[in-house]
Structure formats: structure tokens, C-alpha cells
Design a protein around this motif. Structure first.
Motif, mmCIF file in Angstrom:
data_model
loop_
_atom_site.group_PDB
_atom_site.id
_atom_site.type_symbol
_atom_site.label_atom_id
_atom_site.label_comp_id
_atom_site.label_asym_id
_atom_site.label_seq_id
_atom_site.Cartn_x
_atom_site.Cartn_y
_atom_site.Cartn_z
ATOM 1 N N ARG A 127 -30.397 7.804 4.379
ATOM 2 C CA ARG A 127 -31.148 7.346 5.552
ATOM 3 C C ARG A 127 -30.834 5.892 5.946
ATOM 4 N NH1 ARG A 127 -35.832 9.489 4.264
ATOM 5 N NH2 ARG A 127 -35.472 11.226 5.684
ATOM 6 N N GLU A 128 -30.835 5.003 4.990
ATOM 7 C CA GLU A 128 -30.673 3.580 5.340
ATOM 8 C C GLU A 128 -29.293 3.295 5.903
ATOM 9 O OE1 GLU A 128 -33.260 1.635 5.648
ATOM 10 O OE2 GLU A 128 -34.325 3.463 5.019
ATOM 11 N N LYS A 129 -28.282 3.906 5.279
ATOM 12 C CA LYS A 129 -26.917 3.701 5.787
ATOM 13 C C LYS A 129 -26.764 4.240 7.209
ATOM 14 C CE LYS A 129 -24.273 3.829 1.468
ATOM 15 N NZ LYS A 129 -23.335 4.647 0.668
ATOM 16 N N ILE A 130 -27.410 5.384 7.457
ATOM 17 C CA ILE A 130 -27.299 6.009 8.783
ATOM 18 C C ILE A 130 -27.888 5.094 9.859
ATOM 19 C CG2 ILE A 130 -28.126 7.955 10.205
ATOM 20 C CD1 ILE A 130 -28.008 9.634 7.527
ATOM 21 N N LYS A 131 -28.992 4.430 9.516
ATOM 22 C CA LYS A 131 -29.644 3.546 10.496
ATOM 23 C C LYS A 131 -28.697 2.471 11.021
ATOM 24 C CE LYS A 131 -34.422 3.967 8.844
ATOM 25 N NZ LYS A 131 -35.498 3.308 8.081
ATOM 26 N N ASN A 132 -27.799 2.025 10.168
ATOM 27 C CA ASN A 132 -26.911 0.943 10.558
ATOM 28 C C ASN A 132 -25.510 1.405 10.923
ATOM 29 O OD1 ASN A 132 -28.897 -1.114 9.962
ATOM 30 N ND2 ASN A 132 -28.603 -0.518 7.820
ATOM 31 N N ALA A 133 -25.326 2.700 10.970
ATOM 32 C CA ALA A 133 -23.958 3.203 11.165
ATOM 33 C C ALA A 133 -23.609 3.332 12.643
ATOM 34 C CB ALA A 133 -23.821 4.569 10.502
ATOM 35 N N ASN A 134 -22.317 3.180 12.922
ATOM 36 C CA ASN A 134 -21.783 3.498 14.248
ATOM 37 C C ASN A 134 -21.066 4.842 14.238
ATOM 38 O OD1 ASN A 134 -22.562 1.137 15.621
ATOM 39 N ND2 ASN A 134 -20.923 0.031 14.529
ATOM 40 N N PHE A 135 -20.759 5.330 13.053
ATOM 41 C CA PHE A 135 -19.908 6.516 12.935
ATOM 42 C C PHE A 135 -20.490 7.419 11.842
ATOM 43 C CE2 PHE A 135 -15.301 7.968 11.701
ATOM 44 C CZ PHE A 135 -15.530 9.191 12.300
ATOM 45 N N ILE A 136 -20.950 8.582 12.282
ATOM 46 C CA ILE A 136 -21.580 9.532 11.361
ATOM 47 C C ILE A 136 -20.759 10.804 11.326
ATOM 48 C CG2 ILE A 136 -23.612 11.032 11.012
ATOM 49 C CD1 ILE A 136 -24.330 8.192 10.520
ATOM 50 N N MET A 139 -30.006 6.342 14.202
ATOM 51 C CA MET A 139 -29.012 5.384 14.693
ATOM 52 C C MET A 139 -29.536 4.534 15.846
ATOM 53 S SD MET A 139 -25.709 7.892 14.824
ATOM 54 C CE MET A 139 -24.306 6.805 15.126
ATOM 55 N N PHE A 140 -30.427 5.149 16.654
ATOM 56 C CA PHE A 140 -30.886 4.430 17.844
ATOM 57 C C PHE A 140 -32.313 3.900 17.690
ATOM 58 C CE2 PHE A 140 -27.273 6.809 19.399
ATOM 59 C CZ PHE A 140 -26.624 5.850 20.176
ATOM 60 N N GLY A 141 -32.819 3.946 16.455
ATOM 61 C CA GLY A 141 -34.100 3.304 16.197
ATOM 62 C C GLY A 141 -35.328 4.088 16.639
#
Lengths: 340, 340, 340, 340
Positions: free
Chosen positions: A136-145, A328-330
């Protein structure tokens, strides 16, 4: 207000369609652009007449210009994602890729599983595996999933949940999964998906050779010793849904209380994971058209049997992508997805 | 002893397969030659692995030389039958054609129904319509049989049975038929027969424009005033079987006793016609894999509703062809077909 | 804000379940009370585990006290509705009854169709037939609505739409309808709805004797000469959806342009009626889980064939009830229902 | 000539029906007596209208007098077989029991698996397990045969075939089997076998607790060290057929050549065992309505995956019983069964 614009590349398939349907009801995402090289020029309601709430859009070619402020979901074949994902990322867009192209960190393994050369492997450093319950935390800051595979999701989460128990696994983990047709060849014209070949029939395919097998191995054992997974998918005469029966043998007798605690504690804090007391209660009907992953289990001696079910088009694809988009978009992770 | 040799042209389809299966158990017919341009060179058990009792044969091209003493069943598309039937007849062979090419005696009607030019219409004088319950004596002496259409069989026999009653029919007869997939596009790769398009679905096709409509009109009313038939076929998510609901309105109230007597007297002497007291007893399950045509009815005021069922691949195709073969070659009509 | 309280009596069946599901998403209706004598005491999510967004409610007995300010939907068997509807109306509550008890204004016809004595026939003066497309204004002012039958809806609307054309109908109108299992015996344990009896099968039931036949006759011909309708339902191996093929013969050739204009003009102003250019485009898949009634047609000589489809649980039951609830309580008619 | 008389006790179920159907075509067996306490008094064709070739017989009560010279097939529930088998054996009749009552030689295991007290355990010394491919010679001389379970047959034969390889098995053998509805609750009225509960659904049942699990353990390892089997059955939305995916992990890498040789050598001499080169070729369609057991496999490291398929009503029940009847009465083993 629909403030975040999304372009879906390859929206003519079942997964793309599912995501268009979900986003039509979402308060913040606006689908502004859809592509399909097969049905370009057609209105979306001509292609999907069973969906009545679809936005007012026409399919365009993959190469058509995309609105500058739109972010991207790729629901494209592997070869197309390989080219498109880096292209859009370099334009500064956020990208979720639903194909398998950016899931495996071992290039040899990738090329052996997917049967083609990966020419953009440098992007494997930047991609995040989009399993929110684990990353979850990494996804929040990711540009590429990279959005997980449907079968992979049905196996990785229940195995990962076991925690320390995983260290004492003996021999290979057996994942015997059964999928509805929409997970396999929904919109293809291949004879093997003709009514007369699927109806009143049942068969295994890609026995121990499906491309989700290495994906399961890579993500099920994070933080513990790597183990082997042997995976066999089967084709059900059913439209949607996956049920996986997972056999894990430990070095010592397995304690059902310990297993129950581990699953239950995760189910309590994760909206989309439901725990059932007995494995016989798990059925695909209960998860169809939902984003839930249902889990039940039993034990005998050293062996644990996990039974899991999910909807391959929702938690196995478009629903999970929406969880990722929300993160990703909060936005709230469950927005636009039905919850208990 | 298997003394009569048969070549089946176009044996790679579902109808050809059904006939090969039936003849394998027949005491006198020997299938000596099978053709299919799509799978030529393959052994018959490679193509139909679910049939284990098939003879030891390989598919050949349509043009391959046929054993001199073999007679012919054509299970070919209309355009192929048009060329092949006259060719084999001129060689002195007996021919049964399962296509629709030689069923209609009005050339304009044929060309309008089948959408192609009939260049061998002179053969229409020589062909016999292979519905044994109506034309048994002619079939016995025929060299050239046109085997009836599956939908047509489900409607012609029950209407023809009504006898004098037919004279008092008012307005068009409505034939609303529902067919399993094997009657429509069994072995095609068309997307409309994909599992995802047929399963959990139902639709009409060729409403009032199916090529069996003129066939029903031509043969249902033999010996009485011609009447109109309006025919709508529908596609069931079922493998095999046709159920037809036939609505006939008369000038005056219809007498259920008279209808019952007519049907029952035919059912008593015809092995393959079964009469049920109520129309709700008719179901496709009871006729699947059999050569029976089941008939039930009810009446209300001036209207008679007939409900009929048959297996499209057996009484609607290969089983009826076998009845005809038996008659043409002097064997007992029911030989090789399961009877009560 | 959820300001209008609803109690659903008989919420344990498939129709009640569907309505609970729809109202859970509605901005103004709040389900505050649900009853079922079979599963009373159970939580709603125990009974319907495949619905995850259900309100936090337990089933109570039919006789349990109902919140004073709640209005009523009856999803009960005929005998229960007969008693309960007048009881609640006399308490000043608004009532929608989904059973057939208050649909027919001819008492003899009712008792012959439903096989029991109607002891509250005085209420037939007060009830409004809940087909919004025909009786919208009356519904807005009604306290007591009888919700139409599923088959009836599929036939009444398309026939009523024809307007003056109906005067020239000759002979009986034929309604040949095909329904999924949820329209027939969804939650019953009767052997005739066992998997082994429905799967790979198809049959007619209640031929010319279904209780929706007089309902069709009463409401299809409002404002024109009464005509006969002959109705045959059939059971599809499908879960949900009804497709009806309707044959109407006129005194003179029917003009397709006139028919098209009539249907199209209604479809243009009615949100839930969709017109298709050809009858082959109508399929149950397109209407499943929607409140749409799809209509297509063709003509030949004096005969018009209408093909219609709807979801028996939505436009045929719970969705139509919600249209009626919206009208009765002054909300927008389409609120809570997906629209184009 | 039909010289051997057979009485079938409990002929009203799907297995009994299948056997009646097979024997109707057999040259030497004559079914002279059928019983069913549920439908006694009815003619066999009233109960099974889809079978047209049935003998002219009426169902009687279980207690009715049986022709003196008839031998017995028991297709009865366990509790009935427990009483009836010894009773008939003491009358000097030969008996084949299709129930599970006389399959396990460990009384505790039996009572734990079948949940009732076995009061005739002395007969376990006299019974022969009716798997002809393993116990042919014993069957020829037996008066009392216990016919194997359907799931058990799908697993025992492929494991037994492995020969010495079985000694090196490590950990439990996993048998993950999937069955059509006729193998589970064909003619029951239980809600869990209702169309609406099986269709578009899939679930496991009796996970690691099915009564065929100890049967597999007892007979798979004859002549080698006993091993554990962990067995999970699942319910397919299919009418007939079982596919089993069997995972065996060895102490060392498994040699595919050795496995292939073992299976192929058995398939060559056993009429009803077919070997396929790849496990993906195994499908239930190929074995439906046949007495074949199809086997394919693949290997990876130490693990062997066997995929097998059979028809639960034929090789899993009535067909295997007929093999046994043929052997017991000195006829050719394959008589009355379709072979390649």
C-alpha cells in the motif's frame, strides 16, 4: 467532481470494459479517452450494449493523441504495454499496466514465461507491484504500477498472510485454480472458446507452465525464504470467477488456531478480504461482481488447504486497478468499489 | 454382415460425425470413405476423440476417388451439394443430400431463401423429400433423397398429421422454435457462437426469414390448401435439441378429441413419433440422442398449440438419414436406431 | 438524505433481495424493516452473502411490529398479500404489492387464474396498476400500487405502444415467452428446478393457462377494443432475463414505418424503453441487471413480430417497483436506477 | 441369448438407471427385476422417459420377492446395502454392491468415514474390490464384489500404475477432483443442487473429509508402502464427468520417460485406459458416456502431475459394474461396453 482524467488504452477487451464501467460511477475519475485498434471509430455503447451508464465516448486508435492532462491505464497485450508504458511514463503521466510485462524482476524467467524478449527491463527498477494489501505505501507514491495477474492475486495474498508460518513449508506449494471463461479467452474467436467446446466440459491448461507461476513465487514469499509453487489452471464452464485450492505441507503439524488468527487479523483490517470459518463456504457466486477475496481453510496433519475465490475481472483486474488508482491519486482506497 | 458401402462427403461437421457414429453400430452399412477439406489426412479419432467406436478411417479431400461400389451421403454446404449430388447420381450411385439445396420446387423461392443461383434445377424432378413418415413408399424406390431440415421436421410432421383439419386454418401458422447450438454453428469459429456470447443469453435469429420457412410451407400442406407459415428460430444455451411451439388458429373452435385422435393414430403406427397427453411433458431432454419426435398439444377456442421436440442431429439430420438409407436399401427402417 | 422509510414484507425471496439491493444505493429510501417467516432472526448478509452493500438489518417474522412511519412493499405470496395489503392501507401507509393479488378487475377471472377466493375485492377500486409508462399520473397520486407481472410487462408495453393499430388486430395475439429460472422457482427446493432438470433442457409450462395471460389482456388494450392473448411461457437454462416473441396478425398488411414511428416516439421519451432496428439485436444479455425493456420488430404481410427483452427481477419486478416508489414519493422516477 | 438374470435393487437413482440402460443392450444379461421404494409401481419408462430402449418392467418395493435364479446388483444407500448384501449372499446369489459399505478393511476408518456402525464386518473377508485393471483374477472367482467409488477410481488406477515409483513418494499425495452434478446429488431435492445454486458457481465440498479418501489410500498403494492421500472434491456446473488433478512429489527428480513407460504399457493392454501425451488433452467431454479412464501427465523437478478423467456414471459406477459382471459370469470383459 470528476477532476482526474484517465485514458484507457486497449479498452475493447473484457478488462477494459470492466474498468470503464467502474469508473463511470466513480466521483473523481473521468474517462476521457479510450482506444482499441479493433473497434476504433465505434461508440462505446455500440461495442458494449449491455452497459447503459457508459460515458459518451468513441474508441480511437492506440496511436491517437491523448489529452495532455490524462493519466493512463494500459489494458493492452504484453507487446503493446512494453512500448506504451515507458512512452507515457516519459511524458510524465502516471501509468497502471494490467498486462504481465512488468511483473517479474528476473529477466530470464520473464522471457521464458512470456516467450518474448523484454527490451525495456530498466523500468523494472521503477515499477511497483499493485497489490494494495501488501504494498500500500509504495503504491501511494508510485508513478508506475504493474497490476497483478488474476490467478496470482488468488494465491499470493492467502500465502503471504501466513507470515512466519511460511518459513516451515516443506516441498512445493500446490495451487490448483479453476477459472471462468472471461479470465481466459473472453472476446477471442478461437475455437477452443466456442460454446460447444466449453459447455459441459472441463479441462486443465498450461499445467505447471502458466506465466502466473513465477509471479506467485516472487510475491508470495516476500520477507521469507523463497519456495516453489506448482500451479495448474483449469477452465470452468462459467462466465466469471476464480476458485483456487492451495495445498501447503509443513515440516510439522500445522496449528489451525494459528492459521485462523493470521487470516482473521488481516481480514479485520482489510476491507476486501473476507474470512469464512470453513472452506466449503467459499464459492465463486459470493465474489462475482465484487472486489472481495474470500478465504477459508482446513488442516490435516502437516497439511493446510486454503480455498480462495475472487472475481477475475474485478479483484483480479479492474477492481484492483481502481484500488491502485485511488491510492495513487490520494482518494479513499475503496471509493467506487462496493464494500461491506 | 456389412454389405452396403457408404461414402460420407463432408464428414468433418457435427452432422457427418453423428452419422458416422450411428453407422458404426449398424449391421449392414459400412462407412468406407470420409472426406473433409478442412481436416483431410487426419484419422477420424483424432478429429472426434470423444467417439471411441469409430471405424479405422482417415479423412480425404472431397475430390479423392471414391470406391466404385459405395453410395453417397452428402453432409456438405449447399454450394458443394449442388455440384456433387448430380455428379454422383450420374455415376449411378444412390445419394442422400443433407443440405437444403434440393428441397424447394420453386426456383425463385429457393434463390431468395438460399441467396445463390440454382444451376441444377432439372434435378428437382428426380429428388424425393426424405421424411419417411410422409413419403415412405417414394423413398423406397428413390435414388436421390433430400433429407429434411431440422426445424422443418419439427413443424412439418405435426402439421401434416392434422389431416382435413388443415383446410380450416385461418391466418398464418406460427412456428416459434428454439434450438441448441449444435443446430446452428457447432464447429464454426464465429464470435457469435463463442461461449461468452451464448451462455446466460437467449436471442431470436432470422426472424421470418429462415430458409426452412418455405420448406415448411411446401411440405406441411401436401394434399390440402396451401397456407402461410411464419417461422422464428431462437438460440438456446444448450448443446442439442429443438423445441417448437406451433400456434394454429382455425375458423371455428378446435375439437381437442379430434386432434388427439389424429396424432395418436399416427403415433401408434410410427415408431419414431411419441404422443404425450399434455404439452408440458414435452422437453428436449427426453429426445436428446434419440430419433424420436415428441408431440403434445392443448387448445383454447379456435386455437391449437402444438409443442414438439426432437434432436436436431438425429431425427433432425443423421437419424432421419439413416431411416432413409434403410428404406432405400431394403433394410428394416428402424435398424441401427434405438426404438421403444 | 435517506428520509423515506420502507419496510419490505417477504424480503427473503429473489425479488425482495433485488429490491433491498437497489434501495441500498438510493439517496432517499431507507429500508428499516425486513421480514421472512423462513429465515427470521438471521442477518440479511447471512442470507444473501453475495450482496456486500446491504444495510445492517435482521429478518423478522411477518407479524412483527413495523416502524410507524414506514411505508410498505409486499414481496409476499398471493395469500399473504391479500391480508396484508388492506391491513397496512387502513393504517394509512402507502403500499406496493408485487404479488398478482390486486391486478385483475374481473373477480371470476382472478379466481380462475389464481385458484383461490378473493375476499378483499372491494380494494380493486383503489389500486393502481404500476406500469409507469402507461399510468404515470395515476401512480403519482396513488396510495396502493399493484406492481405488474414480469411476463405481463414484457408484453403489455409493446402492444399498448401500437396505439390505433390495435383496433385492426385479427385473431388472437400470440405471446411466446422464455424466462430464466429466477423468474420461475428461484429459491424453491422443487425437483423441477434441480440442476439436473433444468440444465441442457428446455420446456414449456402452463401453456395457455398462466395467470399473466388475463393480466396481459386487461392492460394491453386500454382504450381500444379488447382482444384475446394466447400466452405460453418456457423455462430457459439461464439465471435471469425474459425474451418474448409476440405475433400479431392484422386485417391488412402492416406498415413497418408506422410501427417504427410508434415505438420510436415512445422510446425517445421513456428512459427505460430502448428501440432496436432489427429484432435479432434483442437479447437478454443486454437487459440483465438493468431496468430496460428492449424492443425490436419485423413484419411480413399482415403479420407483425415484436421481440422484447427485460430482466424479470428488475423491470419485471424490483426495478419497476422502485420507479413506482419514486413516483409515489415525489422523487425523480429514475433515481437509483441506472440510465443511459 | 439373454441367459443370465439380474435384479437391480435401488434402480431408481442415476447409477441404477445407467446400468439398466447398459444391460438393455447386452447380449447375455437380462434385467428381470428392479426395485425402488420411492417410485414402486411405476413403469420404468415413466420414470426414465429419456431412455427408449428400456425393458418392459415395473419398479417394485425393495422387499418384493426376487426371481430365484437372478443375481443381484445393489445400487442402494449404504444402510440398505449393509443388510441386503449378506442376505442375498446367504441365498447363494452373486452380488455386486455399488455403495461404499464393503470397501474399507479398517472398521474404525469405515465408521469414521461413513458415520454409522458397521454390523456386518465379517463379510469384509469375502468381498473383492471391483477394480478389474488391478484385481481381475480375484473378480473372476468372486461371489461378492464391492464396486469402487467414482472419485476413487479416478485416483487409484493412475497411482497404482506407477509401480515401484510409489515407494519414493514424499509427503502426501494431493488429489484435487472436480465432478459434475450427477456424481453428487442428481435426483435429490436439496436446495444445494437447485439450478440457481450450481449454475455459474463452483465450490469445494468435504475438503479432506470425503469418504473416498481412505478408499484411495487403501487401494492405491497395494504392494508398496502406505502413503497419505489428501483429497478435495469440487462441484462443477456440468452434468456428468470427473476430472482429477493429482500432485505427487518424490524424494528425487521424477523421470518423465519412466512415468510414460509405466502408463503406456498399461494403456496398451487395458481396453478402458487411454494415454495422452499431454495433460491438457484430458477433458471430460472425451470420456462422457464411455467407460474410459483417460490419463495424461507432466513433471517438474520432483513433482509429477497426473490429470485423469472418467464418466462418474460409467467407469465410475455402472460401466465398471458391467466389467465386473462380465468377469464374474465368464463373458468377455468388454461385452456391452463400447471400445476402440
Amino acid at each position: 467532481m470528476k477532476q482526474t482524467k484517465i485514458a484507457i488504452i486497449g479498452a475493447g477487451g473484457l478488462t477494459g470494459k470492466e474498468l470503464v464501467g467502474l469508473l463511470a460511477h466513480h466521483p473523481h475519475f473521468q474517462v476521457v479517452h479510450i482506444t482499441s485498434n479493433q473497434v476504433d471509430g465505434k461508440h462505446i455503447r455500440e461495442v458494449f450494449p449491455d452497459l447503459s451508464h457508459l460515458p459518451d465516448l468513441r474508441f480511437q486508435k492506440h496511436e491517437a493523441t491523448i489529452p495532455e492532462d490524462a493519466h493512463i491505464v494500459l489494458a493492452t497485450p504484453n507487446e503493446v504495454s512494453l512500448e506504451k508504458a515507458p512512452e507515457f511514463l516519459m511524458q510524465g503521466k502516471k501509468v497502471i499496466d494490467l498486462s504481465g510485462t512488468f511483473r517479474l524482476h528476473d529477466q530470464n524467467q520473464f522471457e521464458s514465461a512470456y516467450k518474448f524478449k523484454h527490451t525495456k527491463f530498466e523500468w523494472m527498477d521503477k515499477v511497483v507491484f499493485g497489490l494494495p494489501e501488501l504494498f500500500r505505501e509504495k503504491i501511494k507514491n508510485a508513478n508506475f504500477i504493474s497490476n497483478p495477474g488474476c490467478f496470482a492475486t488468488s494465491a499470493i495474498l492467502p500465502i503471504a498472510i501466513l507470515g512466519n508460518l511460511r518459513k516451515k513449508i516443506q516441498g512445493p506449494v500446490i495451487v490448483d485454480a479453476k477459472s471462468g471463461v472471461s479470465g481466459a479467452g473472453g472476446r477471442t474467436e478461437e475455437i477452443k472458446y466456442a460454446y460447444t467446446h466449453v459447455y459441459e466440459n472441463f479441462r486443465a491448461y498450461k499445467v505447471l507452465s502458466h506465466q502466473h507461476e513465477p509471479e506467485m513465487e516472487e510475491y508470495s514469499f516476500v520477507g521469507s525464504d523463497p519456495k516453489k509453487i506448482h500451479f495448474t489452471p483449469h477452465l470452468l464452464p462459467v462466465y466469471r470467477g476464480i476458485l483456487a485450492t492451495i495445498y501447503i505441507t509443513f515440516e510439522n503439524p500445522v496449528d489451525p488456531k494459528e492459521v485462523k488468527e493470521k487470516i482473521q487479523s488481516v481480514a479485520e483490517k482489510e476491507t476486501f478480504i473476507r474470512f469464512y470459518e470453513t472452506p466449503e463456504e467459499i464459492e465463486i457466486r459470493k465474489v462475482q461482481n465484487t472486489n472481495f477475496l474470500d478465504i477459508g481453510f482446513t488442516t490435516k496433519g502437516n497439511t493446510l488447504v486454503l480455498v480462495t475465490a475472487l472475481d477475475n475481472l474485478v479483484k483480479g483486474a479492474a477492481g484492483q486497478a481502481l484500488q491502485n488508482l485511488n491510492l495513487m491519486f490520494g482518494y479513499s482506497e475503496t471509493l467506487g468499489l462496493v464494500t461491506i
